[in-house]
Scaffold this active site. Structure first.
Site, PDB file in Angstrom:
ATOM      1  N   TRP A 187      -9.723  -2.723  -0.393  1.00  0.00           N
ATOM      2  CA  TRP A 187      -9.661  -4.174  -0.135  1.00  0.00           C
ATOM      3  C   TRP A 187     -10.577  -4.566   1.025  1.00  0.00           C
ATOM      4  O   TRP A 187     -11.134  -5.666   1.046  1.00  0.00           O
ATOM      5  CB  TRP A 187      -8.220  -4.621   0.105  1.00  0.00           C
ATOM      6  CG  TRP A 187      -7.591  -4.085   1.372  1.00  0.00           C
ATOM      7  CD1 TRP A 187      -6.945  -2.901   1.520  1.00  0.00           C
ATOM      8  CD2 TRP A 187      -7.573  -4.727   2.644  1.00  0.00           C
ATOM      9  NE1 TRP A 187      -6.519  -2.736   2.816  1.00  0.00           N
ATOM     10  CE2 TRP A 187      -6.877  -3.852   3.535  1.00  0.00           C
ATOM     11  CE3 TRP A 187      -8.056  -5.934   3.135  1.00  0.00           C
ATOM     12  CZ2 TRP A 187      -6.679  -4.172   4.877  1.00  0.00           C
ATOM     13  CZ3 TRP A 187      -7.851  -6.240   4.476  1.00  0.00           C
ATOM     14  CH2 TRP A 187      -7.163  -5.362   5.333  1.00  0.00           C
ATOM     15  N   PRO A 242      -3.789   2.191  14.028  1.00  0.00           N
ATOM     16  CA  PRO A 242      -4.060   0.975  13.264  1.00  0.00           C
ATOM     17  C   PRO A 242      -3.256   1.019  11.961  1.00  0.00           C
ATOM     18  O   PRO A 242      -2.734   2.074  11.599  1.00  0.00           O
ATOM     19  CB  PRO A 242      -5.552   1.101  12.972  1.00  0.00           C
ATOM     20  CG  PRO A 242      -5.781   2.573  12.876  1.00  0.00           C
ATOM     21  CD  PRO A 242      -4.839   3.202  13.883  1.00  0.00           C
ATOM     22  N   HIS A 247     -11.312  -2.140  13.005  1.00  0.00           N
ATOM     23  CA  HIS A 247     -11.193  -3.600  13.021  1.00  0.00           C
ATOM     24  C   HIS A 247     -10.606  -4.044  14.344  1.00  0.00           C
ATOM     25  O   HIS A 247      -9.916  -3.282  15.013  1.00  0.00           O
ATOM     26  CB  HIS A 247     -10.351  -4.082  11.833  1.00  0.00           C
ATOM     27  CG  HIS A 247      -8.972  -3.500  11.801  1.00  0.00           C
ATOM     28  ND1 HIS A 247      -8.716  -2.215  11.347  1.00  0.00           N
ATOM     29  CD2 HIS A 247      -7.775  -4.013  12.148  1.00  0.00           C
ATOM     30  CE1 HIS A 247      -7.413  -1.975  11.425  1.00  0.00           C
ATOM     31  NE2 HIS A 247      -6.812  -3.045  11.919  1.00  0.00           N
TER      32      HIS A 247
END
Lengths: 304, 304
Positions: free
Chosen positions: A142, A238, A244
């Site tokens: 994704w 994460p 990110h």
């Protein structure tokens, strides 16, 4: 309660037996219980019961205080006094939600997992965490879909297209974008293979500084929010292993911004500048939930 | 209350008049009020009154529910029902903190304000923050009262009496000590003159390690809470400039545990071990409220 259509309505908590406390939030004065209720047919049924104290109302509080309510002294030190006050019933309602019959899914939804603090040394990372990340097939498809504009391309707020030092800035799913009070965006780097904070070295300083600087500028331009109103940080661990960065409104207590999970990007940059291997060599502290596989791996290694 | 030494103690909220609601947290069921109290001498004095509903205790809740308490139906839809419940007084105490006489500073402390992120460099600290701390007369008399056993000595959970490397461990005012879910203790060092994180160097490693290790052991012994269930950290900026360490239950989202204010003690120790002047040289990021004098000083210096 009372007679209705010829039948007597049973008490919603008739014959209540407690099975377990699913969650207890001292801060929010809310408790989630799993119990069984025995209704008129005498068959015990699972129930989830949620009790939440109601917030204060200023008028009622003022009326209470001006009438010299009975206060039980707990402690006194200098100008500070702490008392117990037993208020009248109208100030004290408890909002009670009953889900009955409750399915297994309802019960799991409210179950608070036990959490544990982990101190992950450099050796623990190499021996336990890294092999765990590599053998688990965490899909980040994704994320690649976003980076390749195969999904959500209309949601992109800003992009630096450089494949090494570039990134995409996009609103987080948790934010409905209707008010900036709970602003939440994510900066996702284009470069693949940077799993987490543990992988960051001086090789990534340009990338990190780009995300920090250009992310702030893009948010000011699009949303009018100045950098002194932004909390910019990474999570460790994460929730997915493609680097990110989180951008949240400073006034919004976003989940995951507490000290045992969040690392300010400004600190990360400084730490790497002063020691290129800071994040490879440092013991990093974080929280794992009872049901997480990584916790099981730490336990099998006798490290917690 | 009652007769003591020939005088009748006045009610702590005698003649209470509300001036304003400083803050009202619906999520936390807490309200902060500014009012005036008229004591025996008939001179109105400013007071800050903080009311906080106490968390639920599972035993008391179970006793309540199994006895079919009166429930007032609010809504019913399929398996979901919402009711109002009026519980007995013992489940309903309100923790009441009275600060009287309160200064302008106390009132401002609790007033909800705009907040701003500050990046304080080494130079900013020397030029702005340190002179501010030195010229402000922050009273830490209440801290000295604790250290000298002039107040709260019965509340001390643990003490290492060493004047250089010792400390006192004591429950924080915010914790009523009735349930460990929101456990909150403070370790206050005996040594005077350590203002904050900025003053810490390798000279303080023994002190810091004592607080970390002995604090954890004392909490395990007294409350049965293991170190992997504890968040142990310092605040920067602290709310008072005498070094202290926060110990909170990991599952409790205590106020001030977010990344822009909290510094894990384990990280602080590691950072000083690798660089004795880490906290003198580093840019530290924190939040200031609109009404804080320190923010004004930063603005006057053109630094924000």
């Amino acid at each position: 309660n009372g007679a209705e259509g010829g039948t007597i309505a049973a008490h919603p908590l008739s014959g209540f037996e407690l099975k377990s406390v699913l969650r207890d939030s001292a801060r929010e004065k809310t408790i989630f219980l799993h119990g069984q209720v025995t209704n008129v047919s005498q068959v015990p049924e699972d129930a989830v019961v949620i009790l939440e104290k109601i917030p204060f109302q200023a008028d009622a509080v003022f009326n209470l205080l001006k009438n010299e309510p009975k206060l039980k002294l707990q402690l006194k030190n200098d100008i500070y006094g702490v008392y117990h006050l037993s208020p009248p019933p109208e100030l004290n309602e408890i909002k009670t939600t009953v889900i009955c019959p409750a399915t297994e899914k309802h019960i799991k939804k409210y179950l608070q997992q036990e959490i544990y603090l982990i101190n992950e040394t450099e050796e623990d990372y190499k021996a336990i965490t890294l092999p765990f990340i590599e053998t688990q097939s965490f899909s980040v498809q994704w994320v690649y879909n976003i980076l390749e504009k195969k999904a959500e391309s209309d949601r992109i707020v800003y992009e630096n297209p450089d494949s090494v030092n570039g990134f995409v800035l996009i609103p987080d799913f948790k934010w409905n974008q209707k008010q900036v009070e709970d602003l939440y965006l994510i900066g996702i780097c284009h470069q693949r293979g940077i799993r987490s904070l543990r992988d960051l070295t001086s090789d990534h300083l340009t990338l990190l500084k780009n995300i920090f600087q250009e992310g702030k500028e893009a948010i000011l331009k699009r949303y009018g929010i100045h950098e002194n109103k932004l909390r910019i940080y990474l999570h460790y661990q994460p929730s997915y292993y493609h680097l990110h960065v989180h951008f949240t409104a400073l006034g919004h207590e976003a989940p995951g911004c507490s000290v045992e999970r969040a690392h300010l990007l400004s600190d990360v940059i400084q730490n790497i500048e002063s020691n290129p291997n800071y994040y490879q060599t440092r013991t990093l502290t974080y929280v794992l939930r009872e049901d997480e596989v990584l916790l099981k791996k730490f336990r099998e290694s006798g490290m917690c």
